[in-house]
Write an enzyme that holds these catalytic residues in place. Sequence first.
Site, mmCIF file in Angstrom:
data_model
loop_
_atom_site.group_PDB
_atom_site.id
_atom_site.type_symbol
_atom_site.label_atom_id
_atom_site.label_comp_id
_atom_site.label_asym_id
_atom_site.label_seq_id
_atom_site.Cartn_x
_atom_site.Cartn_y
_atom_site.Cartn_z
ATOM 1 N N GLU A 63 2.430 -3.907 6.268
ATOM 2 C CA GLU A 63 2.285 -2.481 5.968
ATOM 3 C C GLU A 63 2.778 -1.651 7.133
ATOM 4 O O GLU A 63 3.420 -0.627 6.960
ATOM 5 C CB GLU A 63 0.807 -2.142 5.678
ATOM 6 C CG GLU A 63 0.589 -0.727 5.149
ATOM 7 C CD GLU A 63 0.382 0.304 6.246
ATOM 8 O OE1 GLU A 63 0.339 1.493 5.907
ATOM 9 O OE2 GLU A 63 0.261 -0.047 7.434
ATOM 10 N N GLU A 64 2.456 -2.114 8.351
ATOM 11 C CA GLU A 64 2.685 -1.258 9.518
ATOM 12 C C GLU A 64 4.157 -0.960 9.801
ATOM 13 O O GLU A 64 4.498 0.152 10.165
ATOM 14 C CB GLU A 64 2.044 -1.875 10.769
ATOM 15 C CG GLU A 64 0.508 -1.918 10.726
ATOM 16 C CD GLU A 64 -0.128 -0.539 10.771
ATOM 17 O OE1 GLU A 64 0.596 0.473 10.776
ATOM 18 O OE2 GLU A 64 -1.373 -0.479 10.805
ATOM 19 N N ASP B 216 -7.866 -0.673 11.717
ATOM 20 C CA ASP B 216 -6.589 -0.646 10.989
ATOM 21 C C ASP B 216 -5.951 -2.015 10.980
ATOM 22 O O ASP B 216 -5.235 -2.355 11.906
ATOM 23 C CB ASP B 216 -5.670 0.388 11.639
ATOM 24 C CG ASP B 216 -4.409 0.623 10.833
ATOM 25 O OD1 ASP B 216 -4.345 0.191 9.683
ATOM 26 O OD2 ASP B 216 -3.476 1.244 11.372
ATOM 27 N N HIS C 172 -3.788 2.470 16.228
ATOM 28 C CA HIS C 172 -2.550 1.943 16.825
ATOM 29 C C HIS C 172 -2.600 1.887 18.353
ATOM 30 O O HIS C 172 -1.595 2.108 19.023
ATOM 31 C CB HIS C 172 -1.328 2.777 16.387
ATOM 32 C CG HIS C 172 -1.065 2.733 14.912
ATOM 33 N ND1 HIS C 172 -0.034 3.422 14.306
ATOM 34 C CD2 HIS C 172 -1.699 2.079 13.907
ATOM 35 C CE1 HIS C 172 -0.043 3.192 13.001
ATOM 36 N NE2 HIS C 172 -1.053 2.390 12.730
ATOM 37 N N ASP D 73 -7.610 1.587 3.563
ATOM 38 C CA ASP D 73 -6.822 1.580 4.800
ATOM 39 C C ASP D 73 -7.035 2.867 5.590
ATOM 40 O O ASP D 73 -6.099 3.514 6.018
ATOM 41 C CB ASP D 73 -5.328 1.381 4.467
ATOM 42 C CG ASP D 73 -4.471 1.262 5.726
ATOM 43 O OD1 ASP D 73 -5.026 0.964 6.803
ATOM 44 O OD2 ASP D 73 -3.258 1.474 5.631
ATOM 45 N N HIS E 44 -4.335 -4.122 4.177
ATOM 46 C CA HIS E 44 -3.231 -4.859 4.792
ATOM 47 C C HIS E 44 -3.699 -5.762 5.922
ATOM 48 O O HIS E 44 -4.500 -5.378 6.757
ATOM 49 C CB HIS E 44 -2.085 -3.941 5.212
ATOM 50 C CG HIS E 44 -2.382 -2.971 6.312
ATOM 51 N ND1 HIS E 44 -2.244 -3.312 7.634
ATOM 52 C CD2 HIS E 44 -2.783 -1.675 6.291
ATOM 53 C CE1 HIS E 44 -2.542 -2.246 8.385
ATOM 54 N NE2 HIS E 44 -2.879 -1.246 7.600
#
Length: 501
Positions: free
Chosen positions: A328-329, A294, A427, A356, A282
């Site tokens: 995606e997130e 990520d 994140h 991922d 992603h």
Amino acid sequence: MFSLLAATPAPKASTASNVPSQAAKMAGPTAAQLQAAERLVGPALTEGHAWARLTELTDGIGPRLSGSEGAEAAVQWALRSFKADGVKAWLEPVKVPHWVRGEERAELLTSERFRGRPLQVMALGGSAATPPEGITAEVVEVSSLEELAALGDRVKGRIVFFSHDMKVAEDYGRFAALRGRGPSVAAKAGAAGALVRSLATASLSTPHTGSTRFEDGVTPIPAASVTVEDAGLLHRLLAEGGPVRVRLVLGCKELPEVDSFNVVAEVRGRERPGEIVLIGAHLDSWDVGTGAHDDGAGVVMVMEAARLLARQKPAPRRTVRVVLFMNEENGLRGARAYAQAHAAELPRHVAAMEMDSGGGRPLGVQLRAGEGAPELVRPWLSPLVALSAGTILPGEAGGADLSPLVPARVPMFGVRTDASRYFDVHHTHADTLDKVEPEALAKSTAAVAWMTYVMAEMPGLLVRPSAPPTAPSLTAPPSLGRPPVPGAPPAGAGNVKSSDR
Ligand SMILES: [Zn+2]
């Protein structure tokens, strides 16, 4: 030249044809196919191309949350880069949410001793804002959704604090529902706000964001993650008998939806171009850090696989399609848009992989297919032995963006990477290029390139897995119904995610 093939058994005679015999289907690579391994694995390990691309994406473009300028820049960069690599590429439209972070702070108002002590917080994607002066309320701690339900009316007007004891990457799936669904459940019960202990395997006072989803009909409340350290303090103060009051100020906003894109690229197959091997990652990231692990790492792995495969002569038997999914997130809109736009083609998707789980070194291969898949694939793993990844691992391949392909019974494969340190920075502001090891990235890129070639080249096909008992609901909350959680690594035994992103 590399000695990758040292452990390779003697090549079998080539029997590739349009209708391969059973023996040919079960055979490993021919000498010519093993030479392709040298041409894929060698450059992936030595040319540093994936690393250079990751540098461009992270340092050059930076964060790229859906709807942001960074996301749009990443789309244009990916399109340009594919073209520069000699890979045909195009954009496919996706409408995405546009949530933006604002001011965010919190303080303890517990007692004279703690009055005004700041708490390190970060709004969760999808959170509502507080009024400008914030909300002030007493904190009530729960460690599960069941505990929350049992509190009944005692939640009303309170800030619900979701506590847990995540220690290792494998815990993520267990606790992700607290972040993904907890605030919605709290809102429904009348809570004024929610704080969630960061889903982390290490912390230097770093809050970890992530998406939270409010059920239809539930008015969103302010919801933020709190650092592991501050979560510990809250827990201790509450254990001492409290009461603990907190003021929370969040200035986030949900702006109108934005037109965005999945970036799709293709290396056309020489013999069965209608059969598609999809490899994805992603392109969006959170708005903090630069999404190096990520999912910048996954993006450059699949882009590099395409670049190297496009140079192969002859081209692999089947078509390799790269999809860089948007959103995606915090929505999976790109994944759904792809499945919808290509619905008629899904029966011809013969294998799919999503990378991922960060840029760690490769550990082995995972599959999700019908009977006989390991027997079919195992003879092709010899080029991965030198990368210490030449085995089939337990657990299933998959990925959040692949979840809409599950009802179409698309077989899945994956290179499992070492994600043991992934959730240290996942994140956060700390998910930056310096956290990625170039050598590990290169090795995983090599493994991705080879496994993609294997799926596109081997005479036999993976048997399609049986249909899920009930089609996974695409409208279910991110933390529940989706096989993998967006923002999380793929499901699988011993793997990081099981049910939440
Ligand atoms: Zn991700």
